[in-house]
Design an enzyme around this catalytic site. Structure first.
Site, short mmCIF file in Angstrom:
data_model
loop_
_atom_site.label_atom_id
_atom_site.label_comp_id
_atom_site.label_asym_id
_atom_site.label_seq_id
_atom_site.Cartn_x
_atom_site.Cartn_y
_atom_site.Cartn_z
N ASP A 179 0.86 -1.20 0.00
CA ASP A 179 0.00 0.00 0.00
C ASP A 179 0.89 1.25 0.00
O ASP A 179 1.86 1.28 -0.75
CB ASP A 179 -0.96 -0.04 1.20
N TYR A 321 -3.27 10.89 1.05
CA TYR A 321 -3.90 10.75 -0.27
C TYR A 321 -3.92 12.10 -0.99
O TYR A 321 -3.65 12.20 -2.17
CB TYR A 321 -5.32 10.20 -0.14
N HIS A 379 -4.25 -8.02 0.10
CA HIS A 379 -3.61 -6.73 0.30
C HIS A 379 -2.84 -6.65 1.62
O HIS A 379 -1.83 -5.98 1.71
CB HIS A 379 -4.68 -5.65 0.26
#
Lengths: 405, 398
Positions: A179, A321, A379
């Site tokens: 990630d 982000y 993930h």
């Protein structure tokens, strides 16, 4: 700059406030028989809230975390951002020849993603490679301070992680990340590779396909416009299935990315104020991005609690982000040719990953010396299939450590 | 089926619960100098929460809202049973007034249409009068929402048409923006000619011609296009979330009043044009969402149903065929999409194009009611391009 030992110790006030909020939680209704199609199902959230109120014991979880993971904090200077107090796990191995390894989490992860791999890495069977492990809490996550100013982006996260390693005396080390941890360690490999970082491994191999941008429709249409012939002959059957899954996730599962990358503060009010809201927001991804992993309720609640009790609060965790996407394209610099890392790169492919791109594309993004394709895991590989991830990490780093590239 | 007069009367227990939650509010911090770039500024939220807890009087505003003539009635929808629908209905004194259905969007509510009601129903020799129906879309305000998946624009349109027929308006016109545009467009497609005789929208868009050269636009128009591009790039996360995972979002928005406040307030500010919201106005608007019959989630689902499986962007707003009945466009400078008038002719059979108004954004019925009412009067009044479109309902006293 000195290090301070740290134990997780949430105050009674915080625990009481959480319970007060849960006691007056309002839940939405749900359409009939839609299961996961519209988002996290009501039955799951109801059950988790009930457990959170009655049965889930944070103090037990907290004690376990502290027992399993020796933690510390120290102040680090970050160029342009002053001093940040950074929280991390650090466990040395007793074995000879242990390699210093930095583990970097992402979102919605945290330092606790390292808890299962920690004993495996530091205390392997005698014939396996051992590691000294450092698992950093990224600024704004876990018990690390968050930056106060705008512009704290991938380079800054990379700088913090690198400085932790140097401060601990690890002038040479390797990294493992998925990630955001994958993207941060990619940046670190480019910035500090060779001199300090000797090799890097990721379970989140990504590359910028032809038209990757914040608009998932663009990705969808650009990938789906690959000529059918190209699609069929150049990708293996598993890669084709993986591409389909990737397209589906891009079409239906990327809204969190778009809102967090554009209006993290707007979303942040809800996530900071509502434990139930935060639970659903994160739980949806824990399930969607893992590969049939049987999450236990207490596992989920511990995971979410780290966000609720985090030093900076859940809203701060969203800002990465925004900062990484501020120009409207994701991390443009890291795809530029002169930014590609040269040091040996290892990749583990897990079938439940949310972004699964062809291996031929990934090989263009670095000096890939190790590849392993698994048939289980997603993930959160370190949490779901720790033995598989650790197996890869041991094998790859044993082979490259000490070799001059 | 029977119509029931409706008065908003939120139980005291819900008001108390809201205050309990507000008292426990946990606010995030904010980056220095972030302004509106990262979302709603902390100072705004702090101020609004403080007012909500102390000073804002819901019962006072509830009583004011109840001055609007509100009703509910059950309306059956094919495949979805019967929904209890909430609406405002105000007849004009003028018997031959033109029946008009107003349809809001998101984050709109029936309140959005309330200001044009007295303007449109007013009698005058100088302009036409209307009988006005302001629909609360299913899932919004005090209308029941769908219980099963698949309640799409055609179903919302069915509700709108059936409501007008039930009120005795066999032929009528419509006004709508945002989802109101999609719904009234569908009404025009499905019931146009027979029931809907003309439609009007304030949400105007269009495609550039094939040979479009950006440098030929005035700097004003270029700035408007740039603004739209910015909004599309940075302001569509809410839409993507609501059209893919509305349920996930719903938990936070149902449970956290301050979370819901920020989520909607961001759009109330970003999408209006120099409109000076008072804190109490904002809180009334948010409270309606908070206390709505289905809760906030009821309002998200239209996105999932109508946008979740788009094959073309904005499909619900523009899929072929364009309706044939006469269309009127009102141009407001502050809406999300502002395009040259010639581009918007593709929206349909455009018979009326307003001047570009001085001010007004995405909610002109609320922000600039005189301007919007003025356009409707021009379109449907004597000498206007849609005069007499509803037979025997010319809008004037005899």
């Amino acid at each position: 700059m000195t290090e301070n030992p740290f134990i997780v110790s949430v105050s009674d006030d915080e625990l009481n406030l959480l319970q007060q909020k849960l006691a007056i939680a309002n839940l939405p209704d749900e359409l009939d028989d839609v299961n996961w199609a519209y988002g996290a199902p009501l039955t799951d959230i109801r059950r988790l809230v009930a457990r959170w109120r009655e049965g889930f014991d944070w103090r037990t979880q907290e004690a376990r975390l502290n027992a399993e993971m020796p933690q510390f904090t120290r102040d680090l200077e970050v160029e342009g951002f002053g001093s940040l107090n950074v929280h991390y796990v650090h466990k040395k191995s007793d074995q000879e020849g242990a390699i210093p390894l930095l583990f970097v989490h992402g979102w919605p992860g945290s330092f606790i993603e390292a808890r299962k791999i920690l004993p495996m890495l530091t205390k392997p069977p005698l014939d396996q490679q051992s590691f000294h492990v450092v698992a950093v809490s990224l600024p704004g996550y876990g018990f690390s301070e968050a930056p106060k100013k705008k512009g704290f982006s991938i380079s800054q996260f990379a700088e913090v992680c690198h400085k932790v390693m140097l401060a601990l005396g690890y002038n040479e080390y390797v990294t493992q990340g998925g990630d955001w941890g994958g993207l941060i360690t990619r940046k670190m490999a480019a910035m500090y590779g060779g001199k300090h970082i000797k090799a890097w491994h990721t379970n989140f191999p990504v590359v910028r396909p032809p038209e990757f941008s914040l608009n998932p429709i663009t990705l969808f249409t650009s990938l789906s416009m690959l000529p059918a012939l190209f699609y069929l002959f150049l990708f293996s059957p598993t890669e084709r299935i993986a591409l389909q899954r990737t397209l589906t996730v891009q079409r239906t599962g990327m809204a969190y990315f778009q809102i967090q990358a554009t209006k993290p503060q707007t979303l942040g009010y809800a996530l900071a104020d509502s434990p139930v809201g935060l639970l659903a927001w994160i739980y949806e991804k824990l399930v969607a991005w893992s590969d049939g992993y049987k999450w236990e309720d207490d596992e989920v609640l511990t995971w979410i609690s780290i966000y609720i009790f985090s030093r900076a609060g859940p809203a701060a965790s969203l800002r990465i982000y925004y900062e990484a996407s501020a120009s409207g394209r994701l991390l443009p610099a890291i795809w530029e040719w002169d930014q590609l890392p040269r040091i040996p790169m290892g990749v583990s492919y897990f079938p439940g990953e949310m972004l699964l791109l062809p291996r031929s594309w990934i090989r263009r993004t670095g000096n890939v010396v190790f590849e392993r394709v698994h048939d289980a895991g997603g993930h959160f590989a370190a949490h779901e299939v720790p033995e598989l991830l650790v197996g890869d990490v041991r094998k790859m780093f044993r082979a490259v450590w000490g070799v001059q590239y | 089926m029977a119509e029931t007069p409706f008065k908003i009367s939120i139980p005291q227990a819900l008001l108390d619960r809201l205050q309990q939650k507000l008292a426990l509010t946990t606010l995030p911090n904010e980056l220095e100098g972030s302004g509106w770039d990262y979302g709603v500024p902390l100072a705004d939220v702090k101020r609004l929460v403080a007012r909500w807890m102390d000073g804002y009087d819901w019962r006072h505003h509830e009583a004011q809202l109840n001055q609007l003539p509100q009703f509910t009635r059950p309306i059956p929808v094919d495949g979805h049973g019967t929904l209890d629908i909430h609406y405002i209905h105000q007849k004009s004194e003028v018997e031959g007034a033109i029946p008009l259905l107003f349809v809001h969007g998101w984050p709109g509510i029936f309140l959005e249409g309330s200001r044009i009601v007295p303007l449109l129903t007013a009698k005058s020799d100088d302009h036409p009068s209307f009988h006005v129906v302001v629909l609360s879309l299913p899932g919004f305000g005090f209308s029941e929402g769908a219980k099963k998946p698949g309640f799409n624009i055609a179903q919302y349109a069915e509700i709108g048409n059936k409501l007008m027929l039930a009120l005795g308006y066999d032929e009528y016109i419509t006004q709508g923006g945002d989802w109101g545009l999609a719904v009234t467009r569908k009404i025009a497609q499905l019931y146009g000619g027979k029931h809907s005789k003309a439609w009007h929208t304030n949400m105007v868009f269009g495609d550039p011609p094939a040979d479009f050269d950006p440098s030929t636009l005035t700097s004003e128009k270029q700035a408007a296009l740039a603004r739209t591009e910015g909004l599309m790039k940075k302001g569509m996360g809410y839409r993507h979330q609501q059209s893919t995972k509305p349920q996930t979002l719903a938990y936070a928005m149902t449970d956290s009043p301050v979370g819901l406040l920020a989520w909607i307030y961001e759009k109330l500010v970003a999408w209006t044009d120099r409109y000076n919201w008072t804190d109490d106005e904002v809180l009334t608007w948010i409270s309606i969402f908070y206390f709505s019959r289905e809760g906030p989630v009821g309002s998200f689902r239209i996105y999932y149903e109508a946008m979740g499986n788009e094959t073309v962007p904005m499909q619900a707003f523009r899929e072929a065929p364009a309706p044939e009945i006469p269309l009127g466009l009102s141009h407001f400078p502050g809406d999300l999409v502002v395009v040259p008038k010639s581009w918007s002719r593709m929206m349909g059979n455009v018979v009326f194009d307003s001047e570009v108004h001085e001010a007004g954004g995405h909610f002109p019925a609320y922000e600039q009611p005189e301007a919007l009412a003025g356009d409707l009067r021009k379109m449907f009044g004597k000498g206007g391009p849609a005069y007499g479109v509803v037979p025997k309902k010319l809008g004037y006293r005899n």
